[in-house]
Design a protein around this motif. Structure first.
Motif, PDB file in Angstrom:
ATOM      1  N   MET A   5      10.578  -1.849  32.276  1.00 59.41           N
ATOM      2  CA  MET A   5       9.137  -1.884  32.079  1.00 59.41           C
ATOM      3  C   MET A   5       8.554  -0.511  32.138  1.00 59.41           C
ATOM      4  O   MET A   5       8.052   0.240  31.267  1.00 59.41           O
ATOM      5  CB  MET A   5       8.324  -2.922  32.935  1.00 59.41           C
ATOM      6  CG  MET A   5       8.591  -4.254  32.620  1.00 59.41           C
ATOM      7  SD  MET A   5       7.858  -5.209  33.818  1.00 59.41           S
ATOM      8  CE  MET A   5       6.305  -4.883  33.738  1.00 59.41           C
ATOM      9  N   VAL A   6       9.245   0.154  33.409  1.00 57.13           N
ATOM     10  CA  VAL A   6       8.748   1.456  34.080  1.00 57.13           C
ATOM     11  C   VAL A   6       9.971   2.011  34.381  1.00 57.13           C
ATOM     12  O   VAL A   6      10.421   1.834  35.725  1.00 57.13           O
ATOM     13  CB  VAL A   6       7.633   1.430  34.824  1.00 57.13           C
ATOM     14  CG1 VAL A   6       7.224   3.040  35.200  1.00 57.13           C
ATOM     15  CG2 VAL A   6       6.464   0.749  34.339  1.00 57.13           C
ATOM     16  N   PRO A   7      10.601   2.972  33.808  1.00 56.66           N
ATOM     17  CA  PRO A   7      12.019   3.515  34.402  1.00 56.66           C
ATOM     18  C   PRO A   7      11.743   4.316  35.580  1.00 56.66           C
ATOM     19  O   PRO A   7      10.608   5.157  35.909  1.00 56.66           O
ATOM     20  CB  PRO A   7      12.273   4.598  33.279  1.00 56.66           C
ATOM     21  CG  PRO A   7      11.611   3.936  31.980  1.00 56.66           C
ATOM     22  CD  PRO A   7      10.446   3.414  32.240  1.00 56.66           C
ATOM     23  N   GLY A   8      12.608   4.047  36.431  1.00 60.16           N
ATOM     24  CA  GLY A   8      12.631   4.572  37.720  1.00 60.16           C
ATOM     25  C   GLY A   8      11.683   3.773  38.826  1.00 60.16           C
ATOM     26  O   GLY A   8      11.431   4.249  40.196  1.00 60.16           O
ATOM     27  N   ARG A   9      11.051   2.681  38.549  1.00 55.29           N
ATOM     28  CA  ARG A   9       9.946   2.305  39.203  1.00 55.29           C
ATOM     29  C   ARG A   9      10.600   1.592  40.252  1.00 55.29           C
ATOM     30  O   ARG A   9      10.069   1.589  41.519  1.00 55.29           O
ATOM     31  CB  ARG A   9       9.007   1.056  38.357  1.00 55.29           C
ATOM     32  CG  ARG A   9       8.237   0.496  39.307  1.00 55.29           C
ATOM     33  CD  ARG A   9       6.831   1.375  39.483  1.00 55.29           C
ATOM     34  NE  ARG A   9       5.914   0.683  39.892  1.00 55.29           N
ATOM     35  CZ  ARG A   9       4.903   0.987  40.846  1.00 55.29           C
ATOM     36  NH1 ARG A   9       4.675   2.467  40.720  1.00 55.29           N
ATOM     37  NH2 ARG A   9       3.734   0.554  41.364  1.00 55.29           N
ATOM     38  N   SER A  10      11.695   1.063  40.215  1.00 57.53           N
ATOM     39  CA  SER A  10      12.398   0.009  41.276  1.00 57.53           C
ATOM     40  C   SER A  10      12.694   0.921  42.466  1.00 57.53           C
ATOM     41  O   SER A  10      12.543   0.508  43.397  1.00 57.53           O
ATOM     42  CB  SER A  10      13.685  -0.622  40.813  1.00 57.53           C
ATOM     43  OG  SER A  10      14.579   0.254  40.647  1.00 57.53           O
ATOM     44  N   ALA A  11      13.048   2.158  42.234  1.00 59.88           N
ATOM     45  CA  ALA A  11      13.476   2.891  43.634  1.00 59.88           C
ATOM     46  C   ALA A  11      12.248   3.326  44.448  1.00 59.88           C
ATOM     47  O   ALA A  11      12.299   3.676  45.414  1.00 59.88           O
ATOM     48  CB  ALA A  11      14.181   4.034  42.960  1.00 59.88           C
ATOM     49  N   THR A  12      11.070   3.310  43.809  1.00 58.62           N
ATOM     50  CA  THR A  12       9.709   3.368  44.616  1.00 58.62           C
ATOM     51  C   THR A  12       9.115   2.174  45.179  1.00 58.62           C
ATOM     52  O   THR A  12       8.226   2.214  45.820  1.00 58.62           O
ATOM     53  CB  THR A  12       8.628   4.044  43.709  1.00 58.62           C
ATOM     54  OG1 THR A  12       8.218   2.848  42.598  1.00 58.62           O
ATOM     55  CG2 THR A  12       9.172   4.923  42.644  1.00 58.62           C
ATOM     56  N   LEU A  13       9.524   0.917  45.053  1.00 57.88           N
ATOM     57  CA  LEU A  13       9.251  -0.088  45.664  1.00 57.88           C
ATOM     58  C   LEU A  13       9.939  -0.697  46.781  1.00 57.88           C
ATOM     59  O   LEU A  13      11.044  -0.208  47.208  1.00 57.88           O
ATOM     60  CB  LEU A  13       9.303  -1.368  44.777  1.00 57.88           C
ATOM     61  CG  LEU A  13       8.668  -0.746  43.117  1.00 57.88           C
ATOM     62  CD1 LEU A  13       9.020  -2.154  42.175  1.00 57.88           C
ATOM     63  CD2 LEU A  13       7.231  -0.883  43.398  1.00 57.88           C
ATOM     64  N   ARG A  14       9.281  -1.497  47.858  1.00 55.88           N
ATOM     65  CA  ARG A  14       9.898  -1.977  48.861  1.00 55.88           C
ATOM     66  C   ARG A  14      10.863  -3.042  48.435  1.00 55.88           C
ATOM     67  O   ARG A  14      10.817  -3.361  47.465  1.00 55.88           O
ATOM     68  CB  ARG A  14       8.871  -2.678  49.926  1.00 55.88           C
ATOM     69  CG  ARG A  14       8.268  -3.968  49.058  1.00 55.88           C
ATOM     70  CD  ARG A  14       7.637  -4.796  50.222  1.00 55.88           C
ATOM     71  NE  ARG A  14       6.820  -5.894  49.703  1.00 55.88           N
ATOM     72  CZ  ARG A  14       7.637  -7.220  49.227  1.00 55.88           C
ATOM     73  NH1 ARG A  14       8.745  -7.061  49.054  1.00 55.88           N
ATOM     74  NH2 ARG A  14       6.474  -7.844  48.575  1.00 55.88           N
ATOM     75  N   ALA A  15      11.855  -3.379  49.408  1.00 56.44           N
ATOM     76  CA  ALA A  15      12.833  -4.292  48.858  1.00 56.44           C
ATOM     77  C   ALA A  15      12.268  -5.611  48.805  1.00 56.44           C
ATOM     78  O   ALA A  15      11.512  -5.985  49.543  1.00 56.44           O
ATOM     79  CB  ALA A  15      13.998  -4.193  49.868  1.00 56.44           C
ATOM     80  N   SER A  16      12.910  -6.450  47.811  1.00 57.53           N
ATOM     81  CA  SER A  16      12.298  -8.033  47.841  1.00 57.53           C
ATOM     82  C   SER A  16      12.702  -8.469  49.009  1.00 57.53           C
ATOM     83  O   SER A  16      13.996  -8.466  49.451  1.00 57.53           O
ATOM     84  CB  SER A  16      13.209  -8.450  46.633  1.00 57.53           C
ATOM     85  OG  SER A  16      12.685  -7.761  45.478  1.00 57.53           O
TER      86      SER A  16
END
Length: 227
Positions: free
Chosen positions: A143-154
């Motif tokens: 959806m948004v490249p690189g977004r997962s690295a900016t988020l808190r862990a699930s």
């Protein structure tokens, strides 16, 4: 990454409209990278009766994934009946991008410009926690490249509530159409206008949530600019 040609089995071999068949596996990968929504077709059973069900879902692709031909990941709630029905079953996943409306000189020759893929395979539930997290990161980044690295862990609770399905990309077919209408000569001679209307996805600038007190991040700005 497999070099196996597309449509390696009869069930993914294009029958009608073979002139629109695309045999290049790289073209399939390009469509999967461009599109945002997949539709999963599965047979579900309720109260002793079976029926087909097709539902939209977010997806992501790992061309170097553990499945033959690469891995197509789909996700949903663990409580979803269709996800349970799809596990260890043969499913059909379709991905389509509309590129234009073809306006011919007769109703018969009206058409659409498109790229459309069909993937058939046995879906497996992703049980390995590391693969599950990897797949969910890929879906976010699709959806948004690189977004997962900016988020808190699930959290463990969030992961426990989320199911991930993996479908091998080995068996697939791809069809595409581009350009204007294919009209009969007598219809062209009649002087009626023919052509096509290009269609493309358009997005606006990102809108910050009411509780957001920081600027729109670079990854979101870049994604909005790229679409």
């Amino acid at each position: 990454m497999t070099t196996t040609p597309l449509s390696p089995t009869p069930r993914t071999t294009v029958g009608r409209g073979r002139n629109r068949m695309v045999e290049d596996r790289a073209a399939l990968h390009a469509l999967l990278a461009d599109a945002l929504v997949a539709h999963l077709g599965v047979t579900v059973t309720r109260d002793g009766h079976s029926h087909p069900l097709v539902l939209p879902t977010a997806y992501a692709v790992d061309l170097d994934g553990p499945d033959t031909g690469g891995t197509l990941y789909l996700h949903g709630s663990v409580a979803a009946g269709w996800l349970r029905a799809a596990t260890d079953a043969t499913v059909c996943v379709t991905i389509t991008e509309l590129d234009g409306l073809v306006t011919a000189r007769s109703a018969f020759h009206h058409s659409m410009n498109y790229r459309s893929a069909v993937v058939i395979g046995t879906a497996r539930a992703v049980d390995d926690p590391a693969e599950c997290r990897h797949a969910l990161d890929l879906i976010v980044d699709h959806m948004v490249p690189g977004r997962s690295a900016t988020l808190r862990a699930s959290t463990r609770k969030e992961l426990a509530a989320t199911a991930v399905l993996a479908v091998p990309l080995l068996e697939a077919s791809l069809k595409a159409r581009a350009g204007g209408p294919v009209d009969d000569p007598e219809d062209v001679a009649a002087g009626i206008w023919g052509g096509h209307i290009p269609v493309r996805r358009v997005v606006g600038a990102a809108v910050s949530d009411i509780d957001a007190d920081v600027p729109v991040p670079a990854d979101v700005r870049a994604r909005a600019a790229a679409l």
